[in-house]
Motif scaffolding. Structure first.
Motif, PDB file in Angstrom:
ATOM      1  N   ARG A  56      24.612  67.033  13.849  1.00 31.04           N
ATOM      2  CA  ARG A  56      23.476  67.002  13.255  1.00 31.04           C
ATOM      3  C   ARG A  56      23.160  65.612  13.186  1.00 31.04           C
ATOM      4  O   ARG A  56      21.748  65.601  13.097  1.00 31.04           O
ATOM      5  N   GLY A  57      23.729  65.013  12.814  1.00 30.15           N
ATOM      6  CA  GLY A  57      23.394  63.538  12.512  1.00 30.15           C
ATOM      7  C   GLY A  57      22.980  62.412  13.361  1.00 30.15           C
ATOM      8  O   GLY A  57      23.486  63.036  14.609  1.00 30.15           O
ATOM      9  N   VAL A  58      22.817  61.436  12.917  1.00 30.97           N
ATOM     10  CA  VAL A  58      22.551  60.279  13.463  1.00 30.97           C
ATOM     11  C   VAL A  58      23.938  59.047  13.854  1.00 30.97           C
ATOM     12  O   VAL A  58      24.086  58.058  14.346  1.00 30.97           O
ATOM     13  N   GLN A  59      24.453  58.591  12.307  1.00 30.47           N
ATOM     14  CA  GLN A  59      25.310  57.649  12.037  1.00 30.47           C
ATOM     15  C   GLN A  59      26.485  58.594  13.217  1.00 30.47           C
ATOM     16  O   GLN A  59      27.396  59.368  13.084  1.00 30.47           O
ATOM     17  N   LYS A  97      19.460  67.641  20.595  1.00 35.16           N
ATOM     18  CA  LYS A  97      19.031  67.213  18.767  1.00 35.16           C
ATOM     19  C   LYS A  97      20.411  66.848  18.364  1.00 35.16           C
ATOM     20  O   LYS A  97      20.683  66.650  16.828  1.00 35.16           O
ATOM     21  N   TYR A  98      21.504  66.611  19.023  1.00 34.93           N
ATOM     22  CA  TYR A  98      22.958  67.016  18.622  1.00 34.93           C
ATOM     23  C   TYR A  98      23.626  65.877  19.285  1.00 34.93           C
ATOM     24  O   TYR A  98      23.513  65.749  20.459  1.00 34.93           O
ATOM     25  N   ALA A 123      36.280  61.020  21.004  1.00 37.67           N
ATOM     26  CA  ALA A 123      34.635  60.827  21.551  1.00 37.67           C
ATOM     27  C   ALA A 123      33.925  61.162  20.945  1.00 37.67           C
ATOM     28  O   ALA A 123      34.015  62.542  20.569  1.00 37.67           O
ATOM     29  N   ARG A 124      32.831  60.551  21.374  1.00 39.71           N
ATOM     30  CA  ARG A 124      31.540  61.174  20.862  1.00 39.71           C
ATOM     31  C   ARG A 124      30.764  60.076  21.561  1.00 39.71           C
ATOM     32  O   ARG A 124      30.420  58.818  22.692  1.00 39.71           O
ATOM     33  N   ILE A 125      29.492  60.917  22.254  1.00 44.27           N
ATOM     34  CA  ILE A 125      28.141  60.675  22.738  1.00 44.27           C
ATOM     35  C   ILE A 125      26.901  60.826  21.851  1.00 44.27           C
ATOM     36  O   ILE A 125      26.535  61.705  21.479  1.00 44.27           O
ATOM     37  N   SER A 126      26.371  59.710  21.981  1.00 45.27           N
ATOM     38  CA  SER A 126      24.824  60.254  21.004  1.00 45.27           C
ATOM     39  C   SER A 126      24.089  61.017  21.486  1.00 45.27           C
ATOM     40  O   SER A 126      24.250  61.882  22.407  1.00 45.27           O
ATOM     41  N   ARG A 127      22.888  61.072  21.549  1.00 43.09           N
ATOM     42  CA  ARG A 127      21.814  62.543  21.214  1.00 43.09           C
ATOM     43  C   ARG A 127      21.224  61.760  22.405  1.00 43.09           C
ATOM     44  O   ARG A 127      21.379  63.508  23.500  1.00 43.09           O
TER      45      ARG A 127
END
Length: 124
Positions: free
Chosen positions: A100-103, A31-32, A49-53
């Motif tokens: 927890r966000g999606v953006q 969920k994160y 860096a970032r990776i989606s759920r």
């Protein structure tokens, strides 16, 4: 509540590689979105860096694009940061964080949970 524990830091020569791991507790890992940040001595913490759920979308700071790869393993509740072609300017404490966000966000204030950090030192 999510607890994050980073590992894999260390001392490496310029041009070398390291893989950082961040193990998450709990059954809500999927969920994160997950991110990596770093903080060098005397500097502010910065986005890496970032990776989606789902793991299908990744995003990198320009300074690491093409050298670092973020990935996640939902079965192991773990996110990774593969760092290649390391430079002395990559020296920093590296932190993983959960959002927890999606953006797609790169500011640290958007992330809800943080690990304690792991030191990466790149010698010239």
């Amino acid at each position: 509540q999510v607890q994050l524990v980073e590992s894999g830091g260390g001392l490496v020569q310029a041009g070398g590689s390291l893989r950082l791991s961040c193990a998450a507790s709990g059954r809500t890992f999927s969920k994160y979105a997950m991110g990596w940040f770093r903080q060098a001595p005397g500097k502010e913490r910065e986005f890496v860096a970032r990776i989606s759920r789902s793991g299908g979308i990744t995003y990198y700071a320009d300074s690491v694009k093409g050298r670092f790869t973020i990935s996640r393993d939902s079965a192991k509740n773990t996110v990774y940061l593969q760092m290649n072609s390391l430079k002395p300017e990559d020296t920093a404490v590296y932190y993983c964080a959960a959002d927890r966000g999606v953006q797609l966000v790169t500011r640290e204030g958007a992330y809800d949970y943080w690990g304690q950090g792991t030191q990466v030192t790149v010698s010239s």
